[in-house]
Design a protein around this motif. Structure first.
Motif, PDB file in Angstrom:
ATOM      1  N   ARG A  63       0.852  -1.062   0.158  1.00  0.00           N
ATOM      2  CA  ARG A  63       0.027   0.060   0.052  1.00  0.00           C
ATOM      3  C   ARG A  63       1.044   1.194   0.070  1.00  0.00           C
ATOM      4  O   ARG A  63       1.949   1.230   0.637  1.00  0.00           O
ATOM      5  N   TYR A  64       0.422   2.385  -0.698  1.00  0.00           N
ATOM      6  CA  TYR A  64       1.260   3.473  -0.636  1.00  0.00           C
ATOM      7  C   TYR A  64       0.355   4.784  -0.212  1.00  0.00           C
ATOM      8  O   TYR A  64      -0.864   4.860  -0.717  1.00  0.00           O
ATOM      9  N   ASN A  65       0.875   5.240   0.791  1.00  0.00           N
ATOM     10  CA  ASN A  65       0.096   6.388   1.260  1.00  0.00           C
ATOM     11  C   ASN A  65      -1.473   5.802   1.894  1.00  0.00           C
ATOM     12  O   ASN A  65      -2.233   6.423   1.785  1.00  0.00           O
ATOM     13  N   GLY A  66      -1.301   4.449   2.152  1.00  0.00           N
ATOM     14  CA  GLY A  66      -2.612   3.875   2.495  1.00  0.00           C
ATOM     15  C   GLY A  66      -3.525   3.270   1.679  1.00  0.00           C
ATOM     16  O   GLY A  66      -4.496   2.681   1.936  1.00  0.00           O
ATOM     17  N   GLU A  67      -3.211   3.607   0.221  1.00  0.00           N
ATOM     18  CA  GLU A  67      -3.886   3.119  -0.849  1.00  0.00           C
ATOM     19  C   GLU A  67      -3.429   1.687  -1.279  1.00  0.00           C
ATOM     20  O   GLU A  67      -2.003   1.654  -1.594  1.00  0.00           O
ATOM     21  N   SER A  78       9.604  -0.351  -5.181  1.00  0.00           N
ATOM     22  CA  SER A  78       9.243   1.025  -5.465  1.00  0.00           C
ATOM     23  C   SER A  78      10.035   1.769  -6.342  1.00  0.00           C
ATOM     24  O   SER A  78       9.445   2.490  -7.000  1.00  0.00           O
ATOM     25  N   ASP A 100       2.911  -0.783   4.431  1.00  0.00           N
ATOM     26  CA  ASP A 100       2.333   0.595   4.027  1.00  0.00           C
ATOM     27  C   ASP A 100       3.433   1.639   3.805  1.00  0.00           C
ATOM     28  O   ASP A 100       4.249   1.775   4.919  1.00  0.00           O
ATOM     29  N   ALA A 149       5.231   4.916   2.801  1.00  0.00           N
ATOM     30  CA  ALA A 149       5.062   6.569   2.738  1.00  0.00           C
ATOM     31  C   ALA A 149       5.947   7.080   1.763  1.00  0.00           C
ATOM     32  O   ALA A 149       7.140   6.851   1.615  1.00  0.00           O
ATOM     33  N   ILE A 150       5.004   7.768   0.720  1.00  0.00           N
ATOM     34  CA  ILE A 150       5.814   8.264  -0.586  1.00  0.00           C
ATOM     35  C   ILE A 150       5.309   9.832  -0.615  1.00  0.00           C
ATOM     36  O   ILE A 150       4.223  10.091  -0.093  1.00  0.00           O
ATOM     37  N   GLN A 159       3.428  13.014  -1.752  1.00  0.00           N
ATOM     38  CA  GLN A 159       1.931  13.024  -2.515  1.00  0.00           C
ATOM     39  C   GLN A 159       2.047  13.081  -3.859  1.00  0.00           C
ATOM     40  O   GLN A 159       1.100  12.741  -4.628  1.00  0.00           O
ATOM     41  N   ALA A 166       2.281   9.949  -5.301  1.00  0.00           N
ATOM     42  CA  ALA A 166       1.110   8.896  -5.143  1.00  0.00           C
ATOM     43  C   ALA A 166       0.130   9.456  -6.105  1.00  0.00           C
ATOM     44  O   ALA A 166      -0.717   8.643  -6.688  1.00  0.00           O
ATOM     45  N   GLN A 167       0.096  10.805  -6.508  1.00  0.00           N
ATOM     46  CA  GLN A 167      -0.986  11.069  -7.389  1.00  0.00           C
ATOM     47  C   GLN A 167      -0.747  10.351  -8.939  1.00  0.00           C
ATOM     48  O   GLN A 167      -1.502   9.912  -9.546  1.00  0.00           O
TER      49      GLN A 167
END
Length: 271
Positions: free
Chosen positions: A31-35, A55, A84, A86-87, A89, A92-93
């Protein structure tokens, strides 16, 4: 982490039963940033290294420094693990725009690609690197055989190793999936600020497309495989300037692409 990388079994022979081991293979959800992004089948060891390597080699981040905290959670009732990562934003977008929420099998080479454009993106050029004596390849192969404890115990895992130009193995990672093993190795090397232009990678598998692509993605100048490459892997290696060696054995190997880095100079005594 409580789940071991292998579990015990019994082998029956004429003189009775003897203990043996079989490698574990578990789902690992990234999961990346919770997604949610992808579920891979992996050996449950060095999973943080795997998250870092995957990643970077899959283009989710451009640099390992962009990866923040990695939270690893073991799921109940042997359901595997969830990580999870963290990357930034912006990463992530971009990832959300690619709509890559997939299930990756152990042998999946295109587990992150949704379109042909993802697969056929132009190869970056790897650094010039350093000359590697043919004897260094043989030295690394011989050393790697002694540095695969999980495969020695189970007979069912691949290894990826990083060797210095004189053939000394400095890092090894194992996994039931060949590309997982390489991602684990890459994640470790990036986390320890290793100079990937000075050395070569050895894998106990065929040199298929994704093995070359992952090596190129982080600037490894030479890939040595104990089995054959595919034609696509050879073309990608040539485009990227990566030296690709296959069918590596104790007394011979085949150079399929960019032979200029392989030297016939005698191998010195390891330090």
């Amino acid at each position: 982490m409580t789940l071991p990388a292998h579990r015990g079994i019994q082998v029956w022979r004429e003189d009775g039963a003897a203990p043996d081991r079989v490698a574990e293979e578990v789902p690992v959800a990234l999961r990346y940033n919770g997604e949610p992004h992808v579920v891979m089948m992996c050996t449950p060891s060095d999973l943080e290294d795997f998250a870092r390597g995957f990643s970077v080699t899959e283009g989710i981040v451009e640099d390992v420094a962009q990866i923040g905290a990695i939270q690893l959670r073991e799921l109940s009732e042997d359901q595997g693990f969830e990580m999870d990562v963290a990357i930034p934003q912006s990463c992530a977008q971009r990832l959300a725009g690619r709509q890559r929420q997939l299930r990756g099998r152990t042998g999946c080479g295109l587990c992150g690609a949704q379109t042909l454009a993802d697969v056929l993106r132009p190869a970056r050029r790897v650094p010039a690197g350093v000359a590697v004596a043919a004897g260094a390849v043989r030295r690394a192969l011989e050393a790697l055989r002694r540095q695969q404890p999980l495969n020695a115990a189970t007979g069912s895992t691949h290894a990826a190793a990083w060797a210095t130009p004189d053939g000394l193995i400095v890092a090894v990672r194992e996994d039931v999936g060949r590309h997982n093993a390489l991602d684990k190795l890459i994640g470790h090397l990036l986390a320890t600020n290793s100079d990937l232009a000075r050395g070569f990678v050895v894998v106990t598998s065929r040199a298929s497309y994704e093995m070359v692509a992952k090596s190129v993605a982080v600037g490894m100048p030479m890939l040595v495989a104990i089995s054959a490459p595919t034609a696509y892997a050879v073309r990608l290696a040539e485009d990227a300037g990566l030296t690709l060696i296959g069918f590596a054995r104790a007394h011979r190997h085949v150079v399929y692409a960019c032979p200029g880095r392989v030297s016939s100079a005698p191998l010195g005594t390891p330090g």
